[in-house]
Design a protein around this motif. Structure first.
Motif, mmCIF file in Angstrom:
data_model
loop_
_atom_site.group_PDB
_atom_site.id
_atom_site.type_symbol
_atom_site.label_atom_id
_atom_site.label_comp_id
_atom_site.label_asym_id
_atom_site.label_seq_id
_atom_site.Cartn_x
_atom_site.Cartn_y
_atom_site.Cartn_z
ATOM 1 N N VAL A 162 89.674 98.372 -48.141
ATOM 2 C CA VAL A 162 88.823 98.918 -47.088
ATOM 3 C C VAL A 162 87.504 99.248 -47.772
ATOM 4 O O VAL A 162 87.460 100.062 -48.683
ATOM 5 N N ALA A 163 86.420 98.553 -47.355
ATOM 6 C CA ALA A 163 85.141 98.711 -48.026
ATOM 7 C C ALA A 163 84.086 99.182 -47.037
ATOM 8 O O ALA A 163 84.204 98.987 -45.827
ATOM 9 N N LEU A 174 89.532 91.402 -51.641
ATOM 10 C CA LEU A 174 88.477 91.507 -52.658
ATOM 11 C C LEU A 174 88.639 90.421 -53.714
ATOM 12 O O LEU A 174 89.761 90.125 -54.143
ATOM 13 N N ARG A 175 87.505 89.795 -54.106
ATOM 14 C CA ARG A 175 87.530 88.877 -55.242
ATOM 15 C C ARG A 175 86.370 89.253 -56.155
ATOM 16 O O ARG A 175 85.235 89.349 -55.700
ATOM 17 N N LEU A 176 86.659 89.486 -57.421
ATOM 18 C CA LEU A 176 85.618 89.872 -58.383
ATOM 19 C C LEU A 176 85.440 88.753 -59.389
ATOM 20 O O LEU A 176 86.424 88.262 -59.975
ATOM 21 N N ARG A 177 84.165 88.328 -59.583
ATOM 22 C CA ARG A 177 83.883 87.307 -60.599
ATOM 23 C C ARG A 177 82.590 87.685 -61.297
ATOM 24 O O ARG A 177 81.513 87.543 -60.713
ATOM 25 N N GLY A 178 82.711 88.176 -62.498
ATOM 26 C CA GLY A 178 81.509 88.609 -63.210
ATOM 27 C C GLY A 178 80.827 89.711 -62.436
ATOM 28 O O GLY A 178 81.450 90.675 -62.029
ATOM 29 N N ALA A 181 80.841 90.269 -56.306
ATOM 30 C CA ALA A 181 82.028 90.648 -55.542
ATOM 31 C C ALA A 181 82.043 89.847 -54.252
ATOM 32 O O ALA A 181 81.008 89.678 -53.610
ATOM 33 N N GLU A 182 83.216 89.337 -53.916
ATOM 34 C CA GLU A 182 83.342 88.624 -52.646
ATOM 35 C C GLU A 182 84.336 89.345 -51.769
ATOM 36 O O GLU A 182 85.396 89.768 -52.235
ATOM 37 N N LEU A 183 83.989 89.484 -50.478
ATOM 38 C CA LEU A 183 84.932 90.038 -49.506
ATOM 39 C C LEU A 183 85.384 88.883 -48.629
ATOM 40 O O LEU A 183 84.616 88.363 -47.816
ATOM 41 N N ILE A 195 78.469 89.715 -52.543
ATOM 42 C CA ILE A 195 77.630 90.843 -52.956
ATOM 43 C C ILE A 195 77.295 90.721 -54.437
ATOM 44 O O ILE A 195 78.191 90.628 -55.285
ATOM 45 N N ASP A 196 75.997 90.705 -54.735
ATOM 46 C CA ASP A 196 75.532 90.723 -56.124
ATOM 47 C C ASP A 196 75.486 92.187 -56.555
ATOM 48 O O ASP A 196 74.619 92.939 -56.138
#
Lengths: 222, 222
Positions: A162-163, A174-178, A181-183, A195-196
């Motif tokens: 929940v964001a 949620l996906r985090l890469r470096g 962030a991707e929702l 999201i940068d």
DNA sequence: AGGAGCACTGTATAGATATACAGTTAACCT
DNA sequence: AGGTTAACTGTATATCTATACAGTGCTCCT
């Protein structure tokens, strides 16, 4: 009419005596508990409490003191707090539309309380969020469902979170890469949100730990 | 040591008097309640109950009768039944794999009880069924979910039903057309089940009225 | 200035209450 | 046949308990 501080003390004692001894106290027991030197002191307090309608005195009967329902309104603050905490442990606040800027569990956001203990879920749920929209449809999270949320800012990649994004509450994977962030929605009709993190901020309100559908008087059957 | 029937009656009276009057009874009140002609009759019973450890008598204190915890074990059958019903109203049985032939709510089918009142759902839920398989995936009903079920044989076309087919329990959407009943999955990977009601029988166990996911200690977060 | 309510002290007592003592009757065990 | 236990009757009494009556000192209201 309100109780005086002293009368509230007496009422607290009556309650405690009943709970601990299983019996209301006699005038003499009130006298020793409070260090009075006359039974009339106790009698006067009992009369005052009876006059104000928080107890009932049975004439002639020994220990004939009855705590009435409305006596609960005059609990000491400590006892009130303890009661409220006990009640909170056995129910979850239901959060509907979240007002912009306000903390998610602030009073105006809470619609009602659902009679289910938070530790029914693992990790424990802190509140229920009413889901809006179909963006997580393929994860079995439908419009109107109540999502059980564990309140924490810590989330790992792959978890359903929940964001808060621009003061809007959203449920996504949620996906985090470096530094990115991707929702991710669970519905091809919706686009992922990227999201940068070096330029925008992402506030994680909590993790999805469970789901309830069709309760609280909203029938599933049409 | 067990209580005699008479002693159980006395104990019931003690409990009722405490609950209704807010105070344990005096010997004299026991005497009038039971029609005794001597206070010793009451005294003897109290002594016996104290000796058997279900109450505690405070010497000298008026109404000094305290019901101990273990007094609950010696409740009259009527009171025990009422208590069990009250407990059942506040929780739902969880049904897992259903044994062939056995009624759905029979003892061996019930895995545990979930601390949620049945009338949390509308119409009220009678039990929770652990969903097996992905056949209702697109209706947001996933493998492992707990389906809240209202137990009734009456179902209308279009409702999500719990049906028994050849001693297998299945969750599907019901469609009725003349003498033909169809059980429709909500997943293109599964085929509809067609039943000619003039040749085969279809037992409707109940209607889906709600759903719970991720509770009872099974974490959603991996 | 004075009445009302609060929070007490001090004394007294009718009667409410627990409880002892002395029996009775019947069932049950051995 | 005799002891034990349950379930009582009947009487008596010390003491526990509620409660009346007569005050005191204080604060707050008008």
């Amino acid at each position: 009419m309100d109780l005086t501080p002293r009368q509230a003390e007496i009422l607290d004692f009556l309650r405690r005596h009943r709970d601990e001894q299983g019996v209301p106290p006699t005038r003499a027991e009130i006298v020793t508990a409070f260090g009075f030197r006359s039974p009339t002191a106790a009698e006067d307090h009992l009369r005052a409490l009876a006059r104000k309608g928080v107890i009932e005195l049975k004439p002639g009967a020994s220990r004939g003191i009855r705590l009435l329902e409305r006596a609960d309104e005059y609990l000491s603050e400590a006892v009130q707090l303890a009661r409220r905490e006990a009640a909170n442990e056995a129910s979850l606040p239901l959060v509907g539309r979240v007002a912009a800027g306000a903390p998610i569990l602030s009073d105006p956001n809470v619609e009602t309380r659902i009679p289910l203990a938070g530790d029914f879920f693992r990790p424990r749920a802190h509140f229920l969020l009413r889901v809006q929209g179909e963006s997580m449809r393929d994860a079995g999270i439908l419009d109107g469902d109540l999502l059980a949320v564990h309140q924490t800012p810590e989330a790992r990649s792959g978890q359903t979170v929940v964001a808060r994004l621009d003061d809007e509450i959203t449920v996504k994977t949620l996906r985090l890469r470096g530094g990115i962030a991707e929702l991710l929605p669970a519905n091809p009709d919706f686009a992922p949100i990227v999201i940068d993190l070096s330029r925008e901020s992402l506030v994680i309100e909590g993790l999805a730990v469970g789901l309830i559908r069709g309760g609280f008087g909203s029938p599933l059957i049409r």
